[in-house]
Design a protein around this motif. Structure first.
Motif, PDB file in Angstrom:
ATOM      1  N   ASP A  22       0.806  -1.218   0.000  1.00 52.56           N
ATOM      2  CA  ASP A  22       0.000   0.000   0.000  1.00 52.56           C
ATOM      3  C   ASP A  22       0.844   1.276   0.000  1.00 52.56           C
ATOM      4  O   ASP A  22       0.304   2.382   0.004  1.00 52.56           O
ATOM      5  N   GLY A  23       2.169   1.143  -0.012  1.00 53.41           N
ATOM      6  CA  GLY A  23       3.038   2.315  -0.021  1.00 53.41           C
ATOM      7  C   GLY A  23       3.028   3.089   1.278  1.00 53.41           C
ATOM      8  O   GLY A  23       3.412   4.255   1.315  1.00 53.41           O
ATOM      9  N   SER A  24       2.586   2.461   2.362  1.00 56.34           N
ATOM     10  CA  SER A  24       2.447   3.162   3.635  1.00 56.34           C
ATOM     11  C   SER A  24       3.788   3.529   4.251  1.00 56.34           C
ATOM     12  O   SER A  24       4.839   3.055   3.836  1.00 56.34           O
ATOM     13  N   VAL A  25       3.721   4.373   5.260  1.00 58.36           N
ATOM     14  CA  VAL A  25       4.911   4.847   5.965  1.00 58.36           C
ATOM     15  C   VAL A  25       5.716   3.667   6.497  1.00 58.36           C
ATOM     16  O   VAL A  25       5.157   2.702   7.011  1.00 58.36           O
ATOM     17  N   GLY A  26       7.019   3.760   6.366  1.00 55.09           N
ATOM     18  CA  GLY A  26       7.903   2.699   6.845  1.00 55.09           C
ATOM     19  C   GLY A  26       8.551   1.925   5.729  1.00 55.09           C
ATOM     20  O   GLY A  26       9.626   1.373   5.899  1.00 55.09           O
ATOM     21  N   GLY A  27       7.938   1.888   4.579  1.00 50.80           N
ATOM     22  CA  GLY A  27       8.541   1.218   3.440  1.00 50.80           C
ATOM     23  C   GLY A  27       9.512   2.151   2.726  1.00 50.80           C
ATOM     24  O   GLY A  27       9.452   3.373   2.885  1.00 50.80           O
ATOM     25  N   ASN A  28      10.406   1.580   1.930  1.00 51.94           N
ATOM     26  CA  ASN A  28      11.307   2.406   1.130  1.00 51.94           C
ATOM     27  C   ASN A  28      11.608   1.790  -0.235  1.00 51.94           C
ATOM     28  O   ASN A  28      12.556   2.184  -0.890  1.00 51.94           O
ATOM     29  N   ILE A  29      10.792   0.811  -0.645  1.00 51.40           N
ATOM     30  CA  ILE A  29      10.867   0.254  -1.995  1.00 51.40           C
ATOM     31  C   ILE A  29       9.519   0.523  -2.655  1.00 51.40           C
ATOM     32  O   ILE A  29       8.466   0.181  -2.099  1.00 51.40           O
ATOM     33  N   TYR A  30       9.541   1.124  -3.838  1.00 51.28           N
ATOM     34  CA  TYR A  30       8.323   1.552  -4.518  1.00 51.28           C
ATOM     35  C   TYR A  30       8.303   1.033  -5.947  1.00 51.28           C
ATOM     36  O   TYR A  30       9.311   0.579  -6.469  1.00 51.28           O
ATOM     37  N   LEU A  31       7.142   1.156  -6.569  1.00 52.79           N
ATOM     38  CA  LEU A  31       6.975   0.746  -7.956  1.00 52.79           C
ATOM     39  C   LEU A  31       6.976   1.970  -8.858  1.00 52.79           C
ATOM     40  O   LEU A  31       6.292   2.961  -8.555  1.00 52.79           O
ATOM     41  N   ALA A  32       7.748   1.933  -9.913  1.00 55.12           N
ATOM     42  CA  ALA A  32       7.762   2.890 -11.015  1.00 55.12           C
ATOM     43  C   ALA A  32       8.355   4.262 -10.696  1.00 55.12           C
ATOM     44  O   ALA A  32       9.084   4.801 -11.504  1.00 55.12           O
ATOM     45  N   ALA A  33       8.035   4.856  -9.568  1.00 56.38           N
ATOM     46  CA  ALA A  33       8.509   6.215  -9.274  1.00 56.38           C
ATOM     47  C   ALA A  33       8.802   6.361  -7.790  1.00 56.38           C
ATOM     48  O   ALA A  33       8.251   5.630  -6.961  1.00 56.38           O
ATOM     49  N   LEU A  34       9.640   7.326  -7.485  1.00 57.27           N
ATOM     50  CA  LEU A  34       9.989   7.609  -6.095  1.00 57.27           C
ATOM     51  C   LEU A  34       9.096   8.711  -5.535  1.00 57.27           C
ATOM     52  O   LEU A  34       8.938   9.755  -6.165  1.00 57.27           O
ATOM     53  N   PRO A  35       8.522   8.510  -4.348  1.00 56.25           N
ATOM     54  CA  PRO A  35       7.761   9.584  -3.713  1.00 56.25           C
ATOM     55  C   PRO A  35       8.721  10.630  -3.125  1.00 56.25           C
ATOM     56  O   PRO A  35       9.941  10.422  -3.105  1.00 56.25           O
ATOM     57  N   GLN A  36       8.204  11.716  -2.612  1.00 53.62           N
ATOM     58  CA  GLN A  36       9.049  12.768  -2.041  1.00 53.62           C
ATOM     59  C   GLN A  36       9.825  12.305  -0.815  1.00 53.62           C
ATOM     60  O   GLN A  36      10.905  12.804  -0.532  1.00 53.62           O
ATOM     61  N   SER A  37       9.265  11.386  -0.067  1.00 49.96           N
ATOM     62  CA  SER A  37       9.983  10.859   1.103  1.00 49.96           C
ATOM     63  C   SER A  37       9.690   9.370   1.194  1.00 49.96           C
ATOM     64  O   SER A  37       8.683   8.903   0.665  1.00 49.96           O
ATOM     65  N   PRO A  38      10.586   8.625   1.796  1.00 46.45           N
ATOM     66  CA  PRO A  38      11.786   9.005   2.539  1.00 46.45           C
ATOM     67  C   PRO A  38      12.918   9.402   1.604  1.00 46.45           C
ATOM     68  O   PRO A  38      12.848   9.182   0.395  1.00 46.45           O
ATOM     69  N   ASP A  39      13.981   9.975   2.188  1.00 51.15           N
ATOM     70  CA  ASP A  39      15.136  10.365   1.376  1.00 51.15           C
ATOM     71  C   ASP A  39      15.729   9.154   0.673  1.00 51.15           C
ATOM     72  O   ASP A  39      15.854   9.132  -0.545  1.00 51.15           O
ATOM     73  N   VAL A  40      16.127   8.160   1.434  1.00 56.51           N
ATOM     74  CA  VAL A  40      16.785   6.979   0.881  1.00 56.51           C
ATOM     75  C   VAL A  40      15.710   5.972   0.471  1.00 56.51           C
ATOM     76  O   VAL A  40      14.977   5.458   1.320  1.00 56.51           O
ATOM     77  N   ALA A  41      15.605   5.729  -0.838  1.00 55.79           N
ATOM     78  CA  ALA A  41      14.523   4.876  -1.337  1.00 55.79           C
ATOM     79  C   ALA A  41      14.915   4.256  -2.675  1.00 55.79           C
ATOM     80  O   ALA A  41      15.840   4.715  -3.347  1.00 55.79           O
ATOM     81  N   LEU A  42      14.177   3.210  -3.057  1.00 54.54           N
ATOM     82  CA  LEU A  42      14.369   2.498  -4.314  1.00 54.54           C
ATOM     83  C   LEU A  42      13.049   2.482  -5.076  1.00 54.54           C
ATOM     84  O   LEU A  42      11.979   2.404  -4.461  1.00 54.54           O
ATOM     85  N   ALA A  43      13.113   2.499  -6.403  1.00 57.96           N
ATOM     86  CA  ALA A  43      11.927   2.322  -7.239  1.00 57.96           C
ATOM     87  C   ALA A  43      12.256   1.290  -8.310  1.00 57.96           C
ATOM     88  O   ALA A  43      13.309   1.347  -8.942  1.00 57.96           O
ATOM     89  N   VAL A  44      11.343   0.349  -8.511  1.00 59.08           N
ATOM     90  CA  VAL A  44      11.503  -0.720  -9.499  1.00 59.08           C
ATOM     91  C   VAL A  44      10.622  -0.415 -10.699  1.00 59.08           C
ATOM     92  O   VAL A  44       9.427  -0.115 -10.546  1.00 59.08           O
ATOM     93  N   ALA A  45      11.197  -0.490 -11.901  1.00 63.29           N
ATOM     94  CA  ALA A  45      10.429  -0.282 -13.124  1.00 63.29           C
ATOM     95  C   ALA A  45      10.924  -1.242 -14.201  1.00 63.29           C
ATOM     96  O   ALA A  45      12.095  -1.606 -14.235  1.00 63.29           O
ATOM     97  N   LEU A  46      10.017  -1.646 -15.066  1.00 67.42           N
ATOM     98  CA  LEU A  46      10.362  -2.490 -16.214  1.00 67.42           C
ATOM     99  C   LEU A  46      10.494  -1.599 -17.437  1.00 67.42           C
ATOM    100  O   LEU A  46       9.793  -0.593 -17.562  1.00 67.42           O
ATOM    101  N   TYR A  47      11.390  -1.982 -18.344  1.00 64.77           N
ATOM    102  CA  TYR A  47      11.529  -1.211 -19.579  1.00 64.77           C
ATOM    103  C   TYR A  47      12.000  -2.118 -20.708  1.00 64.77           C
ATOM    104  O   TYR A  47      13.149  -2.460 -20.810  1.00 64.77           O
ATOM    105  N   GLY A  48      11.098  -2.556 -21.513  1.00 62.73           N
ATOM    106  CA  GLY A  48      11.454  -3.305 -22.711  1.00 62.73           C
ATOM    107  C   GLY A  48      12.133  -4.634 -22.484  1.00 62.73           C
ATOM    108  O   GLY A  48      11.938  -5.289 -21.463  1.00 62.73           O
ATOM    109  N   GLY A  49      12.937  -5.020 -23.454  1.00 59.51           N
ATOM    110  CA  GLY A  49      13.632  -6.294 -23.424  1.00 59.51           C
ATOM    111  C   GLY A  49      13.602  -6.920 -24.800  1.00 59.51           C
ATOM    112  O   GLY A  49      13.101  -6.337 -25.756  1.00 59.51           O
TER     113      GLY A  49
END
Length: 140
Positions: A22-49
């Motif tokens: 649900d992207g709730s507070v406490g997580g730091n791995i996201y899908l497709a884009a990074l939210p404004q916080s937290p500072d240190v975070a990861l986003a996973v996206a697919l692109y072609g192949g």
């Protein structure tokens, strides 16, 4: 479950962060884009192949992990290197949604600097070619 989610769960299983569906507070791995916080975070996206075979259940998607650190460039670069080290060469692993990851290969030799975001935090990208076993009703 989407393939992006499977890779988000994989990053969490490898100890690189926490993925919350649900992207709730406490997580730091996201899908497709990074939210404004937290500072240190990861986003996973697919692109072609590569083009997939119409009869065999194998795919080779590209997966990008975008890494944001702090205003200290070392933080983001190290986190990106940690992602690269954990995924590059990973093989024969079942992902959370039932996809078999046959291999995961970095398509560059490590993290790629992407500059700073609007808040001065350094961002990096690590990109992978994943070979997956994904049978469907039309492919064995």
């Amino acid at each position: 479950m989407t393939l992006s989610e499977e890779f988000a769960y994989l990053l969490a299983q490898l100890g690189l962060g926490e993925y919350r569906v649900d992207g709730s507070v406490g997580g730091n791995i996201y899908l497709a884009a990074l939210p404004q916080s937290p500072d240190v975070a990861l986003a996973v996206a697919l692109y072609g192949g590569s083009e997939s075979d119409s009869k065999l259940g194998y795919d080779e998607p590209r997966v990008q992990v975008r890494v944001r650190g702090t205003t200290d460039p070392r933080i983001g670069e190290q986190r990106a290197q940690d992602v690269y080290d954990a995924l590059h060469g990973l093989a024969e692993r079942w992902l959370a949604g039932g996809t078999l990851l046959l291999s995961c290969i970095g398509v560059q030799a490590g993290p790629i600097p992407m500059g700073r975001d609007g808040n001065g935090r350094f961002e990096y990208s690590v990109n992978f070619r994943a070979e997956l076993r994904r049978p469907t009703i039309n492919r064995v």
